[in-house]
Motif scaffolding. Structure first.
Motif, PDB file in Angstrom:
ATOM      1  N   LEU A  65      31.152  15.670 -39.712  1.00 14.16           N
ATOM      2  CA  LEU A  65      30.451  16.931 -38.937  1.00 14.16           C
ATOM      3  C   LEU A  65      31.189  16.948 -37.757  1.00 14.16           C
ATOM      4  O   LEU A  65      31.653  16.408 -37.035  1.00 14.16           O
ATOM      5  N   ILE A  66      31.568  18.639 -37.749  1.00 17.97           N
ATOM      6  CA  ILE A  66      32.032  19.050 -36.376  1.00 17.97           C
ATOM      7  C   ILE A  66      31.309  19.997 -35.701  1.00 17.97           C
ATOM      8  O   ILE A  66      30.958  20.934 -36.612  1.00 17.97           O
ATOM      9  N   ILE A  67      30.731  20.151 -34.719  1.00 19.92           N
ATOM     10  CA  ILE A  67      30.086  21.140 -33.840  1.00 19.92           C
ATOM     11  C   ILE A  67      30.778  21.555 -32.911  1.00 19.92           C
ATOM     12  O   ILE A  67      31.014  20.546 -31.926  1.00 19.92           O
ATOM     13  N   VAL A  68      31.344  22.946 -32.714  1.00 15.13           N
ATOM     14  CA  VAL A  68      31.944  23.215 -31.367  1.00 15.13           C
ATOM     15  C   VAL A  68      31.049  24.179 -30.618  1.00 15.13           C
ATOM     16  O   VAL A  68      30.577  25.350 -31.030  1.00 15.13           O
ATOM     17  N   ALA A  69      30.744  24.040 -29.496  1.00 15.89           N
ATOM     18  CA  ALA A  69      30.057  24.787 -28.750  1.00 15.89           C
ATOM     19  C   ALA A  69      30.946  25.701 -27.890  1.00 15.89           C
ATOM     20  O   ALA A  69      31.941  25.000 -27.144  1.00 15.89           O
ATOM     21  N   THR A  70      30.988  27.128 -28.036  1.00 17.16           N
ATOM     22  CA  THR A  70      32.081  27.896 -27.437  1.00 17.16           C
ATOM     23  C   THR A  70      31.354  29.422 -27.220  1.00 17.16           C
ATOM     24  O   THR A  70      30.646  29.631 -28.147  1.00 17.16           O
ATOM     25  N   THR A  71      31.735  30.009 -26.252  1.00 19.47           N
ATOM     26  CA  THR A  71      31.449  31.300 -26.007  1.00 19.47           C
ATOM     27  C   THR A  71      32.591  32.330 -26.208  1.00 19.47           C
ATOM     28  O   THR A  71      32.354  33.307 -26.137  1.00 19.47           O
TER      29      THR A  71
ATOM     30  N   ASP B  83      29.899  26.582 -35.389  1.00 15.81           N
ATOM     31  CA  ASP B  83      29.803  26.667 -33.835  1.00 15.81           C
ATOM     32  C   ASP B  83      28.405  26.884 -33.384  1.00 15.81           C
ATOM     33  O   ASP B  83      27.653  27.207 -34.358  1.00 15.81           O
ATOM     34  N   VAL B  84      28.130  26.495 -32.218  1.00 17.40           N
ATOM     35  CA  VAL B  84      27.024  27.086 -31.394  1.00 17.40           C
ATOM     36  C   VAL B  84      27.093  27.595 -30.239  1.00 17.40           C
ATOM     37  O   VAL B  84      28.258  27.598 -29.677  1.00 17.40           O
ATOM     38  N   GLN B  85      26.571  28.882 -29.800  1.00 20.93           N
ATOM     39  CA  GLN B  85      26.551  29.707 -28.977  1.00 20.93           C
ATOM     40  C   GLN B  85      25.346  29.623 -27.890  1.00 20.93           C
ATOM     41  O   GLN B  85      24.432  30.202 -28.154  1.00 20.93           O
TER      42      GLN B  85
ATOM     43  N   MET C  69      24.836  20.966 -24.806  1.00 22.94           N
ATOM     44  CA  MET C  69      23.550  20.238 -24.812  1.00 22.94           C
ATOM     45  C   MET C  69      22.942  20.848 -26.247  1.00 22.94           C
ATOM     46  O   MET C  69      22.460  19.709 -26.740  1.00 22.94           O
ATOM     47  N   TYR C  70      23.073  21.721 -26.699  1.00 23.42           N
ATOM     48  CA  TYR C  70      22.651  22.068 -28.023  1.00 23.42           C
ATOM     49  C   TYR C  70      23.434  21.566 -28.979  1.00 23.42           C
ATOM     50  O   TYR C  70      22.981  21.182 -29.867  1.00 23.42           O
ATOM     51  N   ALA C  71      24.761  21.462 -28.807  1.00 23.18           N
ATOM     52  CA  ALA C  71      25.379  20.914 -29.848  1.00 23.18           C
ATOM     53  C   ALA C  71      25.296  19.551 -30.079  1.00 23.18           C
ATOM     54  O   ALA C  71      25.093  19.033 -31.207  1.00 23.18           O
ATOM     55  N   LEU C  72      25.097  18.737 -29.090  1.00 21.87           N
ATOM     56  CA  LEU C  72      24.897  17.420 -28.951  1.00 21.87           C
ATOM     57  C   LEU C  72      23.617  17.083 -29.475  1.00 21.87           C
ATOM     58  O   LEU C  72      23.318  16.100 -30.240  1.00 21.87           O
ATOM     59  N   ALA C  73      22.391  17.829 -29.236  1.00 19.54           N
ATOM     60  CA  ALA C  73      20.966  17.576 -29.607  1.00 19.54           C
ATOM     61  C   ALA C  73      21.049  17.814 -31.180  1.00 19.54           C
ATOM     62  O   ALA C  73      20.508  16.980 -32.078  1.00 19.54           O
ATOM     63  N   THR C  74      21.907  18.863 -31.622  1.00 17.19           N
ATOM     64  CA  THR C  74      21.852  19.130 -33.036  1.00 17.19           C
ATOM     65  C   THR C  74      22.622  18.235 -33.816  1.00 17.19           C
ATOM     66  O   THR C  74      22.034  17.798 -34.863  1.00 17.19           O
ATOM     67  N   ALA C  75      23.785  17.627 -33.258  1.00 17.33           N
ATOM     68  CA  ALA C  75      24.364  16.809 -34.005  1.00 17.33           C
ATOM     69  C   ALA C  75      23.662  15.504 -34.064  1.00 17.33           C
ATOM     70  O   ALA C  75      23.525  14.856 -35.299  1.00 17.33           O
ATOM     71  N   ASP C  76      23.031  15.213 -33.347  1.00 14.48           N
ATOM     72  CA  ASP C  76      22.068  13.811 -33.180  1.00 14.48           C
ATOM     73  C   ASP C  76      20.893  13.980 -34.188  1.00 14.48           C
ATOM     74  O   ASP C  76      20.884  13.163 -34.908  1.00 14.48           O
TER      75      ASP C  76
ATOM     76  N   ALA D 163      22.569  11.873 -43.286  1.00 15.12           N
ATOM     77  CA  ALA D 163      23.482  12.645 -44.067  1.00 15.12           C
ATOM     78  C   ALA D 163      24.747  12.665 -43.517  1.00 15.12           C
ATOM     79  O   ALA D 163      25.673  12.827 -44.299  1.00 15.12           O
ATOM     80  N   PHE D 164      24.951  12.157 -42.323  1.00 10.77           N
ATOM     81  CA  PHE D 164      26.111  12.230 -41.708  1.00 10.77           C
ATOM     82  C   PHE D 164      26.581  11.016 -41.052  1.00 10.77           C
ATOM     83  O   PHE D 164      25.613  10.121 -40.718  1.00 10.77           O
ATOM     84  N   ARG D 165      27.852  10.644 -41.098  1.00 11.98           N
ATOM     85  CA  ARG D 165      28.245   9.290 -40.804  1.00 11.98           C
ATOM     86  C   ARG D 165      28.918   9.237 -39.377  1.00 11.98           C
ATOM     87  O   ARG D 165      28.623   8.636 -38.212  1.00 11.98           O
ATOM     88  N   ASN D 166      29.951  10.306 -39.307  1.00 10.70           N
ATOM     89  CA  ASN D 166      30.866  10.509 -37.833  1.00 10.70           C
ATOM     90  C   ASN D 166      30.725  11.845 -37.346  1.00 10.70           C
ATOM     91  O   ASN D 166      31.374  12.676 -38.288  1.00 10.70           O
ATOM     92  N   ALA D 167      30.191  12.148 -36.355  1.00  5.22           N
ATOM     93  CA  ALA D 167      29.994  13.623 -35.589  1.00  5.22           C
ATOM     94  C   ALA D 167      31.212  13.858 -34.527  1.00  5.22           C
ATOM     95  O   ALA D 167      31.613  12.950 -33.779  1.00  5.22           O
ATOM     96  N   LEU D 168      31.866  14.921 -34.463  1.00  5.92           N
ATOM     97  CA  LEU D 168      32.871  15.402 -33.345  1.00  5.92           C
ATOM     98  C   LEU D 168      32.055  16.464 -32.833  1.00  5.92           C
ATOM     99  O   LEU D 168      31.789  17.688 -33.531  1.00  5.92           O
ATOM    100  N   VAL D 169      31.629  16.422 -31.435  1.00  5.05           N
ATOM    101  CA  VAL D 169      31.060  17.367 -30.971  1.00  5.05           C
ATOM    102  C   VAL D 169      31.936  17.924 -29.688  1.00  5.05           C
ATOM    103  O   VAL D 169      32.329  17.015 -28.914  1.00  5.05           O
ATOM    104  N   VAL D 170      32.264  19.192 -29.687  1.00  5.05           N
ATOM    105  CA  VAL D 170      33.197  19.576 -28.699  1.00  5.05           C
ATOM    106  C   VAL D 170      32.574  20.952 -28.038  1.00  5.05           C
ATOM    107  O   VAL D 170      31.747  21.762 -28.405  1.00  5.05           O
TER     108      VAL D 170
END
Ligand code: ACO
Length: 321
Positions: free
Chosen positions: A78-84, A110-112, A119-126, A133-140
């Protein structure tokens, strides 16, 4: 054995090589080190090189976080990138990062949420990790704000910098991330915005950041205080039990006013705004990484991260690290 929580097991940060001091800025725009430092606490910012992309900054921070976690990129599902400031309109910067990392075919998006994006990305990954359903997430959180600033507008261009921060989460029997609180109020969308859009091959409206500084200041102090109490109360903690508060790094005066309002001593607050300026979604993971690497944040401590930004959006994540 139930593995129903996520835990932060590694962090990393990356700042572009080029540093621009306030004095250097004052050579191209009508400002001064004295004005910038006394109003914001900022001394310098890092600026990405011409050929550098948001995904390149994210890649460096991610490699560092994965190395700290001892987890190979192939194990990230799982990869979630927070970026504008994504590389392109699409595909997402998370998909581009996944390919650059060689991280297999897990979920990536991505989350915007502007400066609250991490904070949105970390909360979503958690939340996604807790489903099992996921083992290792990368949150950026990764940003190149230097490309959406009007470098002739002294009221905005002095405030921001470029950078990326990353965290690796893994499934865990015990928390880990204890919980989060997220909010938005779109009625305040105009006080901080890049109002332009691309239509029919042309940019319509301004492609530069616009801001009502005083309105942003007041809004930020109010909600940053409220969300600390809301998040602590939801998990049965008192302010005094916090080991570290890691607020979004926009302005030292916003951080100090929040600390005063909450009665939290500045010694418990991580500050990087002096060296990094405001790196939007990257600011919280960058500050976390600095304080882990210099030995301030230690295993077992209680850490509250909180962000506020355009939208308006705000939120906090509470973690036992
Ligand atoms: N250098 C010199 N003078 C400046 C500069 C500059 N870089 N920028 C503005 N000025 C001038 C203004 O033109 C104004 O001049 P005037 O009185 O002749 O009209 C004067 O300084 C005072 O301007 P104010 O806006 O009243 O200054 P203030 O003390 O309120 O500080 C600031 C402005 C620093 C932007 C403040 O409002 C603030 O910190 N707001 C929060 C904004 C923020 O942090 N945004 C980051 C993004 S939002 C987020 O991340 C949550």
């Amino acid at each position: 054995m139930s593995l129903s929580y996520s835990r932060i097991v590694g962090c990393g940060g990356y700042l572009p090589a080029k540093i621009v001091s306030n004095d250097e800025l004052a050579r191209t725009v009508d400002t001064s080190d004295e004005w910038i430092f006394s109003r914001t606490g900022i001394k310098q910012r890092h600026i990405a090189a011409d050929g550098e992309l948001t995904s390149d900054l994210a890649l460096e921070a991610s490699r560092s976080a994965l190395a700290a976690a001892g987890i190979p990129s192939s194990a990230v599902d799982l990869i979630i990138v927070a970026t504008t400031t994504p590389d392109v309109i699409f595909p997402s910067t998370a998909c581009i990062l996944q390919a650059k990392l060689g991280a297999g075919t897990g979920a990536a998006f991505d989350v915007q949420a502007v400066c609250s994006g991490f904070m949105y990305a970390l909360a979503t990954a958690d939340a996604m990790m807790r489903t099992g359903a996921f083992r290792n997430a990368l949150v950026v959180g990764a940003e190149i704000y230097s490309r959406i600033l009007d470098w002739k507008d002294r009221s905005t261009c002095v405030l921001f910098g470029d950078g990326a921060g990353a965290m690796v989460l893994t499934r865990s029997e015990a928390p880990g991330i204890l919980g989060s609180r997220l909010h938005a109020d779109g009625r305040y969308r105009d006080i901080l915005a890049v109002p332009g859009s691309v239509r029919g091959g042309e940019v319509c409206g301004s492609p530069y950041l616009t801001m009502d500084g005083n309105a942003v200041f007041k809004f930020a102090v109010k909600v940053l205080g409220e969300v600390v109490d809301e998040t602590l109360a939801a998990h049965g903690f008192e302010r005094s039990q916090l080991d570290w508060l890691i607020p979004h790094q926009a302005n030292i005066r916003i951080i100090q006013a929040t600390a005063r309002r909450l009665g939290i001593p500045m010694q418990k607050i991580v500050v990087t705004v002096d060296r990094h300026a405001n790196t939007s979604a990257a600011s919280i993971p960058l500050a976390y990484d600095v304080a882990v690497r210099d030995g301030r944040i230690r295993p077992g401590q209680l850490v509250l991260m909180e962000g506020v930004g355009g939208g308006f959006t705000w939120g906090a994540v509470l973690a036992r690290v």
